[in-house]
Design an enzyme around this catalytic site. Structure first.
Site: not given
Length: 373
Positions: A153, A257, A268
């Protein structure tokens, strides 16, 4: 039992209504396509970003640390690039020209940098010029911190708006519960600066004590698409969700956001991150993908080279190895098409000065989509 089913049905209906998205909007494979794909630049491993030069040719970043000038079927390696932190998703990342490149010669590069006191690396933004096949006048504009040895990331895309401001994205570096919601920390943010690295006085958090004043919006996960809308000049991003919940967002000044407080995805492992898909004071996505396609690269089609395509959005899929075309009605996605299926992991997509679409595929190179006559 009937009451439970009814409640579930009502929840799904309300969810669809609240985000304005039809969950049955599945990707389809069109019966015909208006192009033939031709390998334009061959033998690239991970072409992370590329941009076109006004004098012809292009500049291409290889994640491994190579900056390539491609012209007339010849590749030239550009020297004097900064030290690159190579780990996981980190490496040499995006590249963009200054809007007035022909006047000033500045190019902008994002990369994973080891610079700093801590072990590991973090995303950095620099600008430089090319002289005698080397970077010259190198200037570091932003270096996120603190470094971490995590390999995920980093972001990071670069775009300029119509007023000449520089925007770039930095992912939350795998620290989802620490970075995205804290404006005093880097990561999980979209940033805005002047082209020389100065911070605009009207950035949303310049008067917040301890804040990272370059931040323009926050609550992001890992944005690997960042573009300017060709009609209204708005900045759009797309970002990776976890398992489901990849998003397209219209970036607004000071907006949150939501990651990880709201998401359409799950862990996951299959466990729940949050039961909230929306929350007061947080921006919802224009579009989300379930399952995740792992989006990378994004471009609007502005030319008439491909019949019926003008105004649509192109997004690469790393997970399913195709190029997706999203047909838009304003900000609503009305149709999804799967293109270049099985060609490979699509890392970047750009519309060239010739109005044609170019697509970077890992392990192969850059394809040109040649319109059928």
């Amino acid at each position: 039992m009937k009451k439970s089913i009814l409640c579930l049905h009502l929840f799904v209906v309300m969810l669809n209504f609240s985000c304005g998205q039809n969950t049955e909007n599945k990707v389809i494979t069109p019966e015909t396509v208006p192009f033939t794909s031709v390998l334009y630049v061959d033998e690239l491993q991970v072409p992370w970003g590329f941009t076109f030069l006004p004098e012809g040719g292009m500049l291409i970043t290889e994640k491994s640390g190579k900056l390539i000038h491609f012209l007339n079927e010849k590749k030239t390696i550009i020297g004097n690039i900064p030290e690159i932190y190579q780990r996981g998703q980190g490496g040499l990342l995006d590249i963009e020209l200054h809007p007035k490149y022909e006047e000033n010669g500045w190019i902008y590069i994002s990369y994973a940098s080891p610079q700093g006191d801590e072990k590991g690396g973090h995303t950095a933004i620099m600008r430089a010029k090319i002289k005698d096949n080397e970077l010259a006048e190198n200037q570091l504009l932003y270096k996120a911190g603190p470094n971490t040895t995590k390999g995920q990331h980093f972001g990071s895309r670069i775009v300029f708006d119509d007023e000449g401001y520089l925007y770039f994205s930095i992912g939350e570096r795998g620290a989802r519960d620490v970075n995205p919601q804290d404006i005093k920390r880097d990561g999980g943010k979209i940033y805005r600066m002047f082209d020389d690295g100065r911070i605009p006085s009207d950035n949303p958090f310049v008067n917040e004590e301890g804040a990272k004043t370059a931040i323009y919006s926050y609550g992001h996960r890992n944005p690997q698409g960042l573009i300017k809308h060709p009609e209204n000049g708005q900045i759009w991003d797309h970002e990776h969700g976890p398992r489901g919940g990849d998003e397209i967002n219209s970036i607004k000044k000071g907006a949150n956001y939501g990651w990880p407080l709201v998401t359409y995805g799950i862990n996951y492992s299959g466990t729940t991150i949050t039961d909230k898909q929306e929350m007061t004071g947080m921006e919802g996505p224009l579009h989300y993908w379930v399952p995740s396609i792992a989006p990378s690269g994004m471009a609007f089609v502005t030319s008439d080279k491909y019949p019926g395509w003008k105004g649509s959005l192109l997004v690469g899929s790393l997970a399913f190895q195709y190029l997706e075309r999203l047909v838009l009605d304003g900000t609503t996605v009305t149709r999804r098409e799967k293109l270049l299926a099985g060609e490979g992991r699509v890392r970047a997509v750009e519309e060239g000065p010739d109005g044609l679409i170019y697509v970077a595929v890992e392990g192969k190179g850059i394809y040109k989509l040649v319109p059928k006559s």
